[in-house]
Motif scaffolding. Structure first.
Motif, mmCIF file in Angstrom:
data_model
loop_
_atom_site.group_PDB
_atom_site.id
_atom_site.type_symbol
_atom_site.label_atom_id
_atom_site.label_comp_id
_atom_site.label_asym_id
_atom_site.label_seq_id
_atom_site.Cartn_x
_atom_site.Cartn_y
_atom_site.Cartn_z
ATOM 1 N N VAL A 117 0.868 -1.168 0.000
ATOM 2 C CA VAL A 117 0.000 0.000 0.000
ATOM 3 C C VAL A 117 0.903 1.214 0.000
ATOM 4 C CG1 VAL A 117 -1.741 1.319 1.240
ATOM 5 C CG2 VAL A 117 -1.869 -1.183 1.202
ATOM 6 N N GLY A 118 0.795 2.046 -1.042
ATOM 7 C CA GLY A 118 1.628 3.236 -1.135
ATOM 8 C C GLY A 118 3.099 2.897 -1.185
ATOM 9 N N VAL A 162 -5.332 -2.691 5.236
ATOM 10 C CA VAL A 162 -4.351 -1.611 5.223
ATOM 11 C C VAL A 162 -4.947 -0.435 4.464
ATOM 12 C CG1 VAL A 162 -1.999 -0.908 4.644
ATOM 13 C CG2 VAL A 162 -2.474 -3.308 5.187
ATOM 14 N N THR A 163 -4.851 0.762 5.064
ATOM 15 C CA THR A 163 -5.242 1.981 4.376
ATOM 16 C C THR A 163 -3.985 2.812 4.135
ATOM 17 O OG1 THR A 163 -5.607 3.278 6.409
ATOM 18 C CG2 THR A 163 -7.450 1.939 5.591
ATOM 19 N N TYR A 168 -4.076 -2.596 10.013
ATOM 20 C CA TYR A 168 -4.846 -3.223 11.080
ATOM 21 C C TYR A 168 -4.420 -4.685 11.211
ATOM 22 C CZ TYR A 168 -7.612 0.986 10.587
ATOM 23 O OH TYR A 168 -8.002 2.307 10.522
ATOM 24 N N VAL A 169 -4.017 -5.059 12.424
ATOM 25 C CA VAL A 169 -3.441 -6.372 12.687
ATOM 26 C C VAL A 169 -4.196 -7.047 13.818
ATOM 27 C CG1 VAL A 169 -1.346 -7.613 13.356
ATOM 28 C CG2 VAL A 169 -1.168 -5.527 11.973
ATOM 29 N N GLY A 170 -4.539 -8.320 13.635
ATOM 30 C CA GLY A 170 -5.211 -9.074 14.679
ATOM 31 C C GLY A 170 -4.336 -10.188 15.206
ATOM 32 N N VAL A 188 1.193 3.458 9.536
ATOM 33 C CA VAL A 188 1.981 2.973 8.407
ATOM 34 C C VAL A 188 3.382 3.571 8.419
ATOM 35 C CG1 VAL A 188 2.178 3.113 5.882
ATOM 36 C CG2 VAL A 188 0.013 2.421 6.934
ATOM 37 N N SER A 189 3.516 4.794 8.890
ATOM 38 C CA SER A 189 4.790 5.509 8.834
ATOM 39 C C SER A 189 5.873 4.882 9.698
ATOM 40 C CB SER A 189 4.595 6.969 9.246
ATOM 41 O OG SER A 189 4.064 7.040 10.565
#
Length: 427
Positions: A117-118, A162-163, A168-170, A188-189
């Protein structure tokens, strides 16, 4: 495909004979590592074409072998293909020719398909044994340099969604429960924990319209995606894995209701209150496209996701894959691959292979080619992949590796698959 730690997930496809092809806590436990550069230089291009029994398969653009068995299936993001191995290697290959652009040594087996992502590629590393804590690793997609790791000191981890700003992790264990697990929202950073909340062992998660929805064992959870405020929870009986889809105002999924198996349910996205149910036949699969909810099971059908009103129902059964609609055609799998008119449900064509398989599952359509997964009862179970002309349903080719293959992944040009330590690119 589910890993061994998630074998408890409901085999909803098997109920119709369509078995699957492969059918939040305290910061004191968080380890965040600095940027690193564990990379190796690029290597030569892949072999131009796959050869078997002395014959060249013209539809195999190239193949590339890695250093160990591939445990994280290849995924393409355009110019690069990312893949993970049992030895802990994360590799980036050029989609044009298979040349290795970089590799990263994650030390432990890579257990999830890489996700980009990105400006970040995310993977999960860790062994499959009990009490083997996993970590999320964030890598630079261009160089393979490590950006950060997230190691909460808990069992297995799942990348739920992921955005642009948040991953987001479970957490999971080997004893499925509707509560007692943790959902982490990481920046994310740098991998820092933005918030955490309680969930159960997860089937899947999805971010939509400012919320993250988590389908877990026996219970659904909805959290505000930015603040972590819990919006609602709802107990669910025998949820059917990978049937959760969300619009801006409705969450839809299949589960058992009382003694009715495979009931399709629509709930208000903001409260979790039931809006409608659909129990006309057994539902095993769902997909959303252009505001229409398509379902598979006893019947392939189309519904309004807000009201549950049925728009059409086909005579045929089938299984609908995510993103299975293209150019007015809905592709369904099962004992055959079928192309339905997505607006009326009319059957346009049906195709079955000339080799013995138990089930077929469309992976995706690329231009005028539909790529198809399949499985058999015997070993190797995932031996064959197919390409079918997308508008007429005629066979283009059969790929037989004579060994187990991963599920196909596709980009806007072609398909990718792996067997043992080798990646194949199919056109």
């Amino acid at each position: 495909m589910p890993s061994s730690r998630r074998r408890y997930l409901r085999g909803c496809v098997a109920t119709l004979g369509l078995a699957s092809a492969g059918c939040l806590g305290s910061n004191e436990y968080i380890e965040t590592s600095p940027i690193g550069t564990e990379t190796t230089p690029e290597s030569g291009a892949g072999t131009p074409a796959h050869k078997r029994s002395g014959e060249t398969e013209p539809f195999v653009a190239w193949q590339q072998s890695l250093d160990a068995e591939i445990t994280a299936p290849p995924v393409s993001t355009g110019e690069r293909l990312y893949v993970g191995t049992a030895s802990g290697t994360v590799a980036a290959l050029a989609t044009a020719d298979g040349s290795q652009q970089w590799s990263y040594d994650a030390s432990d087996p890579v257990s999830s398909q890489p996700r980009r992502v990105g400006d970040t590629v995310f993977v999960v590393r860790g062994k499959e044994g009990l009490y083997e804590d996993h970590s999320v690793v964030a890598l630079d997609p261009e160089t393979g340099a490590k950006q950060w790791t997230f190691s909460p000191g808990e069992w297995w981890l799942e990348l739920l969604d992921v955005t642009e700003d948040t991953v987001y992790v479970g957490t999971n264990t080997d004893a499925p429960s509707k509560q007692g697990r943790t959902l982490y929202a990481l920046a994310v950073s740098d991998g820092s924990v933005q918030w955490s909340g309680e969930i159960g062992d997860q089937y899947e998660g999805a971010v939509r319209n400012g919320a993250i929805y988590v389908a877990s064992y026996g219970r659904f959870y909805a959290y505000d995606a930015e603040t972590g405020e819990q919006r609602w929870t709802s107990d669910v009986s025998d949820y059917y894995s990978q049937t959760m889809v969300a619009t801006d105002d409705t969450l839809c999924y299949a589960a058992d209701v009382d003694e009715t198996h495979g009931t399709l349910i629509g709930v208000a996205a903001d409260t979790g209150a039931t809006r409608w149910t659909h129990n006309d036949g057994f539902v095993t699969s769902t997909t959303l496209h252009d505001g229409t909810l398509y379902v598979g099971g006893t019947h392939v059908a189309a519904l309004d996701p807000t009201t549950g009103e049925q728009q059409w129902q086909a005579d045929q059964s089938g299984y609908v894959q995510r993103a299975s609609v293209q150019d007015g055609t809905l592709y369904a799998g099962g004992d055959a691959v079928r192309g339905h008119d997505s607006s009326t449900g009319e059957l346009d064509w049906s195709w079955e292979p000339d080799v013995n398989v138990e089930g077929l599952m469309p992976a995706a359509a690329v231009s005028d080619t539909l790529y198809v997964n399949s499985w058999t009862d015997g070993d190797p179970r995932n031996r064959f992949k197919f390409a079918v002309e997308a508008t007429a349903g005629t066979k283009r080719w059969t790929f037989d590796a004579e060994r187990d293959l991963t599920d196909l992944s596709v980009d806007e040009h072609r398909a990718y698959v792996a067997a043992d330590d080798t990646v194949y690119v199919l056109e």
